[in-house]
Scaffold this motif. Structure first.
Motif: not given
Length: 690
Positions: A44-47, A447-448, A494-496
């Protein structure tokens, strides 16, 4: 002298001053693989815009013969089955590669770190070992430029680890138009050795007349865990596709008469194509005591193509209507990677050198009504590609991450003319060189949820086939320039637990866009030219939601506005016209049900594309369409056996539509019709020794 030896002596000496090691890996920056492609909670942190297709979605109750079935669910990607195995699939990324009349260009193809795209930028998706893939990673946008020539997007396949217990499987399917495909696959772990092997055969009469195909594939992957710090992987791939018939594209009038017919010249000149391809690659990885990691990859192979075209090719400078290519290729890469700290902040560094080579005997003969005639062309063409790259990822603050990189590429084309009876020596060479920077910044809002922005430069050389003919005279078209692009993007992820959302807005400007030359419209030779400038801008959205009782929904939508910003031809000013082959809107959606505790799964799919233009003048087009598909399977396991029957029906509404376009096809033969309602049924049998 025609060089047949490939000698690669990559040498890399790098040093880094870093004081301490991080407790855990920040992000994955592997060398031959797609940025961030090692599965990580930090994705999720990769641009960047990156999607993964894995599990049952790799072969969703299909014959397992075409990677387009998996890629069509990725936003930004248009993956089309031409229903013509003589020309392979069409794959484009945000408009890059849409003009390809055969093979894939503008999008790089890689499997397990071994390139399936040649150094000139053209790749063959039929080489993917779909039967052993664990997942496919697709990267788009500015950071894709860090992977070299023609990287408007990257498609990389990863072979899964063999099962712990030896496993033998047969999967067979039959379908409409005499389709039959069967594979036999073995996998198992034997001490430090990990073995995966499979063979398969595909046969079909084809939806259209004059479309008979037989394709045999064999693949072997050997993994060896040398010790706790090092591993070695060997991959061997082989393809044999003899005498595949080519029905050619249809004109609008012929399409109305009979959409399943072949062009009359397909029979007159017996248009067909034979391909033999053998390739091997070796990948060595080792983690050093200081937590550095080195990777060494070498690969090589040979490819033979003989193609009968729909014209004699007997005129002056024609070059023949039978093309015969005998190619050797190979190369290597050495890469270095480190997890460290700098200025008290976690940092990851990766750098490397690559070398790629292809050498090709090209012969041209007169096509005497389907029989090889007199020699018209004889030359040896060579392509050398050399790259150096550096990529780094910094955690600037607990919520901020920066990825930056630089890649310098040199691609040289050289031709040695051995056909001198025409009084011309067309030998020559051209060197293309480019340095591409890229930068991305992401902010992890929660975090998500993360947001990001990225910018980067890219370039795309002409392929050897695009250089093959000059608008006038004989020899390679060395006046053709590479296309150069500036790419920018902003997006969010968004990752839930049950919900996943990805969205991106992008803009690309391209100078010297490579387009089909105007001469092709009046001659049978495929010539190419440079348009001054084009732009692509658009929006991507992917949504996935899982519900109770095994119900899930997925949708991927893409909007692209791709236009010539400046483009003047002898026929007038085409500035403002849409790029042909690029739909403004594309959609894939799926509603699936897999009851918990059962082996049953069923799904309804929807696919659609908006109108696409067939040529640069925008005078001809294929209408938009929407079709629906249904699939189902049931898996039952007992006493070491697993049995899985499956069925699939595509185009439930029996709609007639155009599947793919031959952009700027000669004589107005633009259209390749898709199948009407068609079916597939199959059975998988698996036994595991425990």
């Amino acid at each position: 002298m025609k060089c047949r030896l490939i000698i690669v002596f990559p040498l890399l000496t790098l040093s880094a001053a870093a004081s301490a090691q991080t407790d855990a890996r920040i992000l994955s920056l592997p060398t031959q693989v797609v940025l961030g492609s090692e599965r990580s909670e930090n994705d999720i942190r990769l641009p960047l815009a990156r999607d993964t297709v894995s599990g049952d979605r790799l072969q969703p109750q299909t014959a397992g013969a075409n990677i387009s079935e998996a890629l069509q669910r990725v936003p930004g990607i248009v993956a089309l089955n031409r229903q013509n195995y003589a020309q392979d699939l069409q794959i484009s990324s945000r408009g890059f590669g849409a003009r390809a009349q055969f093979g894939v260009r503008g999008v790089r193809l890689v499997q397990d770190g071994i390139p399936l795209t040649m150094p000139d930028g053209q790749g063959q998706p039929a080489l993917f070992d779909l039967d052993s893939l664990q997942r496919i990673e697709v990267l788009r946008g500015p950071l894709a430029a860090l992977y070299g020539n023609a990287s408007g997007g990257i498609v990389q396949g990863f072979t899964g680890e063999a099962p712990f217990y030896p496993t033998l499987e047969n999967r067979s399917a039959i379908g409409s138009d005499g389709l039959w495909r069967s594979r036999l696959r073995y996998g198992g772990q034997h001490g430090p050795l990990n073995i995966q092997a499979n063979v398969s055969r595909l046969e079909t009469d084809g939806y259209r007349d004059h479309s008979d195909t037989r394709r045999d594939l064999a693949n072997l992957r050997l993994g060896w865990d040398i010790d706790d710090a090092s591993s070695l992987t060997l991959l061997i791939n082989s393809l044999d596709q003899p005498e595949t018939q080519d029905p050619l594209g249809l004109t609008e009038e012929a399409l109305r008469e009979d959409r399943q017919q072949a062009v009359s010249n397909a029979y007159r000149f017996n248009t067909r194509k034979t391909v033999r391809h053998n390739q091997a690659g070796l990948n060595y990885q080792r983690r050093l005591a200081n937590d550095d990691e080195i990777t060494v990859m070498v690969y090589g192979g040979e490819r033979y193509v003989q193609q009968y075209l729909a014209f004699p090719g007997s005129g002056e400078f024609a070059g023949g209507g039978v093309i015969q290519l005998d190619r050797t290729f190979g190369g290597g890469e050495i890469g270095w990677q480190r997890q460290s700290e700098a200025f008290g902040l976690p940092v990851e560094l990766a750098a490397g050198l690559t070398y790629d080579y292809q050498g090709e005997d090209r012969l041209g003969f007169v096509n005497e009504l389907g029989v090889k005639g007199a020699l018209q062309r004889d030359e040896f063409n060579r392509v050398d590609g050399q790259d150096a790259y550096f990529i780094t990822t910094w955690t600037l603050a607990p919520k901020w991450t920066m990825t930056a990189g630089l890649r310098h590429s040199q691609v040289e084309f050289e031709s040695e003319d051995d056909y001198l009876s025409d009084g011309n020596d067309d030998s020559g060479s051209v060197l293309y060189e480019q340095t591409n920077p890229a930068l991305g910044l992401s902010y992890q809002w929660t975090p998500a949820l993360s947001v990001y922005a990225a910018v980067g430069q890219g370039f795309e050389t002409p392929t050897a086939q695009e250089l093959a003919y000059r608008p006038e005279g004989s020899g390679l078209n060395f006046a053709l320039s590479p296309a150069r692009s500036l790419n920018s993007e902003i997006g969010l992820k968004l990752r839930r637990e049950r919900t996943s959302v990805s969205a991106a807005i992008f803009h690309t400007s391209v100078d010297d866009e490579i387009v089909t030359g105007p001469d092709q419209l009046v001659t049978e030779r495929s010539t190419y030219a440079n348009a001054a400038e084009s732009t692509r801008k658009g929006f991507e959205l992917a949504l996935e939601q899982r519900f109770d009782h095994g119900v899930s929904a997925y949708a991927a939508y893409t909007y692209v506005q791709a236009r010539f910003h400046r483009y003047n031809t002898g026929d007038g000013d085409l500035s403002g016209n849409d790029l042909p082959g690029v739909p403004n809107h594309s959609l894939f959606a799926e509603l699936a049900w897999q009851p918990p505790g059962t082996g049953f799964i069923t799904a309804i799919e929807a696919q659609g594309l908006s109108e696409r233009y067939a040529n640069d003048t925008n005078e001809d087009q294929a209408a938009g369409y929407a079709v629906f598909n249904w699939r189902a399977a049931y898996r039952h396991e007992v006493a070491g056996w697993a049995v899985e029957p499956f069925v699939r029906v595509d185009n439930l509404g029996d709609k007639e539509y155009i599947g793919s376009l031959i952009v700027n096809g000669p004589g107005g033969r633009f259209y390749e019709p898709a199948l009407e309602r068609n079916w597939l049924a199959g059975l998988s049998l698996q036994y595991q020794w425990r």
